[in-house]
Scaffold this motif. Structure first.
Motif, PDB file in Angstrom:
ATOM      1  N   GLY A  60       0.775  -1.109   0.057  1.00 29.54           N
ATOM      2  CA  GLY A  60      -0.030  -0.022   0.015  1.00 29.54           C
ATOM      3  C   GLY A  60       0.680   1.193  -0.064  1.00 29.54           C
ATOM      4  N   LEU A  61       2.154   1.098   0.392  1.00 29.26           N
ATOM      5  CA  LEU A  61       2.977   2.409   0.426  1.00 29.26           C
ATOM      6  C   LEU A  61       3.454   2.446  -0.849  1.00 29.26           C
ATOM      7  CD1 LEU A  61       4.925   1.704   3.598  1.00 29.26           C
ATOM      8  CD2 LEU A  61       3.205   3.280   3.410  1.00 29.26           C
ATOM      9  N   MET A  62       3.358   1.472  -1.905  1.00 31.67           N
ATOM     10  CA  MET A  62       4.122   1.978  -3.322  1.00 31.67           C
ATOM     11  C   MET A  62       2.812   2.170  -4.334  1.00 31.67           C
ATOM     12  SD  MET A  62       6.757  -1.215  -2.901  1.00 31.67           S
ATOM     13  CE  MET A  62       7.774  -1.602  -1.448  1.00 31.67           C
ATOM     14  N   TRP A  63       1.554   1.236  -4.150  1.00 32.29           N
ATOM     15  CA  TRP A  63       0.732   1.535  -4.756  1.00 32.29           C
ATOM     16  C   TRP A  63      -0.654   2.573  -4.673  1.00 32.29           C
ATOM     17  CZ3 TRP A  63       1.228   0.003  -9.707  1.00 32.29           C
ATOM     18  CH2 TRP A  63       0.016  -0.219 -10.645  1.00 32.29           C
ATOM     19  N   PRO A  64      -0.725   3.609  -5.306  1.00 31.99           N
ATOM     20  CA  PRO A  64      -1.424   4.608  -4.768  1.00 31.99           C
ATOM     21  C   PRO A  64      -3.008   4.364  -4.673  1.00 31.99           C
ATOM     22  CG  PRO A  64      -1.233   4.733  -7.313  1.00 31.99           C
ATOM     23  CD  PRO A  64      -0.574   3.497  -6.816  1.00 31.99           C
ATOM     24  N   VAL A  65      -3.632   3.278  -5.045  1.00 30.07           N
ATOM     25  CA  VAL A  65      -5.176   3.013  -4.897  1.00 30.07           C
ATOM     26  C   VAL A  65      -5.135   1.502  -4.370  1.00 30.07           C
ATOM     27  CG1 VAL A  65      -5.762   4.480  -6.987  1.00 30.07           C
ATOM     28  CG2 VAL A  65      -5.264   2.019  -7.367  1.00 30.07           C
ATOM     29  N   ALA A  66      -6.378   1.155  -3.772  1.00 30.46           N
ATOM     30  CA  ALA A  66      -6.683  -0.107  -3.568  1.00 30.46           C
ATOM     31  C   ALA A  66      -6.348  -1.114  -4.455  1.00 30.46           C
ATOM     32  CB  ALA A  66      -8.275  -0.225  -2.949  1.00 30.46           C
ATOM     33  N   LEU A  67      -5.705  -2.390  -4.040  1.00 27.15           N
ATOM     34  CA  LEU A  67      -5.441  -3.318  -4.916  1.00 27.15           C
ATOM     35  C   LEU A  67      -6.541  -4.440  -4.987  1.00 27.15           C
ATOM     36  CD1 LEU A  67      -1.615  -4.045  -3.745  1.00 27.15           C
ATOM     37  CD2 LEU A  67      -2.412  -3.204  -6.182  1.00 27.15           C
ATOM     38  N   GLU A  68      -6.942  -4.751  -6.058  1.00 24.05           N
ATOM     39  CA  GLU A  68      -8.146  -5.710  -6.278  1.00 24.05           C
ATOM     40  C   GLU A  68      -7.651  -6.882  -6.940  1.00 24.05           C
ATOM     41  OE1 GLU A  68     -11.086  -3.637  -8.519  1.00 24.05           O
ATOM     42  OE2 GLU A  68     -11.064  -1.733  -7.363  1.00 24.05           O
ATOM     43  N   GLU A  69      -8.460  -7.886  -7.138  1.00 23.52           N
ATOM     44  CA  GLU A  69      -8.261  -9.213  -7.692  1.00 23.52           C
ATOM     45  C   GLU A  69      -8.997  -9.170  -8.881  1.00 23.52           C
ATOM     46  OE1 GLU A  69      -5.981 -12.460  -8.040  1.00 23.52           O
ATOM     47  OE2 GLU A  69      -5.502 -11.088  -6.246  1.00 23.52           O
ATOM     48  N   TYR A  98       9.638  -0.558  -5.765  1.00 28.48           N
ATOM     49  CA  TYR A  98       9.427   0.864  -5.825  1.00 28.48           C
ATOM     50  C   TYR A  98       9.397   0.945  -7.410  1.00 28.48           C
ATOM     51  CZ  TYR A  98       8.680   2.311  -0.917  1.00 28.48           C
ATOM     52  OH  TYR A  98       8.173   2.524   0.406  1.00 28.48           O
ATOM     53  N   ALA A  99      10.513   0.844  -8.068  1.00 23.13           N
ATOM     54  CA  ALA A  99      10.565   1.366  -9.288  1.00 23.13           C
ATOM     55  C   ALA A  99       9.483   0.536 -10.191  1.00 23.13           C
ATOM     56  CB  ALA A  99      12.073   0.740  -9.771  1.00 23.13           C
ATOM     57  N   ILE A 100       9.312  -0.748  -9.817  1.00 20.38           N
ATOM     58  CA  ILE A 100       8.326  -1.612 -10.706  1.00 20.38           C
ATOM     59  C   ILE A 100       6.782  -0.789 -10.489  1.00 20.38           C
ATOM     60  CG2 ILE A 100       6.960  -3.887 -10.725  1.00 20.38           C
ATOM     61  CD1 ILE A 100       9.534  -5.195  -9.893  1.00 20.38           C
ATOM     62  N   ALA A 101       6.654  -0.422  -9.143  1.00 18.52           N
ATOM     63  CA  ALA A 101       5.421   0.055  -8.834  1.00 18.52           C
ATOM     64  C   ALA A 101       5.427   1.615  -9.749  1.00 18.52           C
ATOM     65  CB  ALA A 101       5.369   0.542  -7.401  1.00 18.52           C
ATOM     66  N   GLN A 102       6.429   2.166  -9.811  1.00 23.01           N
ATOM     67  CA  GLN A 102       6.515   3.529 -10.560  1.00 23.01           C
ATOM     68  C   GLN A 102       6.289   3.305 -12.071  1.00 23.01           C
ATOM     69  OE1 GLN A 102       6.478   6.820  -9.604  1.00 23.01           O
ATOM     70  NE2 GLN A 102       6.032   5.696  -7.328  1.00 23.01           N
ATOM     71  N   MET A 103       6.845   2.046 -12.575  1.00 24.21           N
ATOM     72  CA  MET A 103       6.659   1.770 -13.745  1.00 24.21           C
ATOM     73  C   MET A 103       5.168   1.555 -14.388  1.00 24.21           C
ATOM     74  SD  MET A 103       9.006  -1.139 -15.774  1.00 24.21           S
ATOM     75  CE  MET A 103       8.986  -1.431 -17.641  1.00 24.21           C
ATOM     76  N   LEU A 104       4.739   0.616 -13.546  1.00 24.86           N
ATOM     77  CA  LEU A 104       3.471   0.085 -13.777  1.00 24.86           C
ATOM     78  C   LEU A 104       2.420   1.479 -13.616  1.00 24.86           C
ATOM     79  CD1 LEU A 104       3.531  -3.406 -12.120  1.00 24.86           C
ATOM     80  CD2 LEU A 104       3.267  -2.906 -14.421  1.00 24.86           C
TER      81      LEU A 104
END
Length: 202
Positions: A42-51, A190-196
């Motif tokens: 959650g600290l790396m992804w800005p919105v709620a993660l869904e499945e 963190y870099a993967i999160a930014q890239m996605l």
């Protein structure tokens, strides 16, 4: 043996990064870098993660992309064309890209946790070895203080101390490098999160 295998694996990793503040809350932690046991997606992804519900074809594409994202020897810049091809084929749905991140996070975070555990176990081995060296020195000093020292025993202790100190030094040098691996994995995530996130719709 597992710890030795872990170190052999870790020593092949990427170059060093700047060190962080030491964590003195755990006296068994041997690294200069601060010990962070758990990471939060959650600290790396800005919105709620869904499945999301995915087709078998899309899930296979996700697995393929995650494989490249988590391949630590591969610069993320070289993965960008694969991400572009993925979004062209499967869209820019935030839930889908969040799922890609979740898969990458789980894989690298699990590896990171195993490495931290291995470092801690290795540190305990170093503590035991240091105690063994100290005990041998005390015994050798006591033997030499006798009127008739057992020089055979003194020679044996001297050889043991020399060997143990060599092992201790080699391990300490290895740990200096290995300790940076959890930080490298965290930066990769963190870099993967930014890239996605860069592929999300505006």
């Amino acid at each position: 043996m597992k710890t030795r295998a872990l170190l052999a694996l870790l020593l092949a990793l990427t170059p060093a990064t700047p060190v962080l503040a030491a964590d003195f809350s755990d006296p068994t932690w041997p690294c200069v870098q601060r010990k962070v046991e758990a990471l939060s997606p959650g600290l790396m992804w800005p919105v709620a993660l869904e499945e999301p519900e995915l087709t078998e074809k899309t899930e296979a594409a996700v697995a393929d992309l995650v494989g490249y994202l988590t391949l630590r020897r591969l610069p993320l810049e070289e993965v960008q064309p694969r991400l572009t091809a993925f979004t062209q084929a499967h869209g820019h749905d935030p839930a889908l890209l969040g799922h890609v991140f979740t898969r990458a996070f789980d894989q690298l975070n699990n590896l990171r946790s195993r490495i931290i555990t291995g470092i801690g176990e290795y540190s305990l081995g170093q503590i035991d070895l240091a105690a063994r060296i100290d005990a041998a020195r005390v015994e050798m000093g006591s033997e030499m203080a006798k009127e008739a020292p057992d020089y055979d025993r003194v020679d044996e202790l001297e050889e043991q101390i020399d060997w143990d100190e060599r092992i201790y030094t080699d391990r300490r040098q290895s740990l200096t490098y290995v300790c940076e691996t959890p930080v490298l994995l965290e930066k990769r995530l963190y870099a993967i999160a930014q890239m996605l996130q860069g592929a999300l719709p505006e």
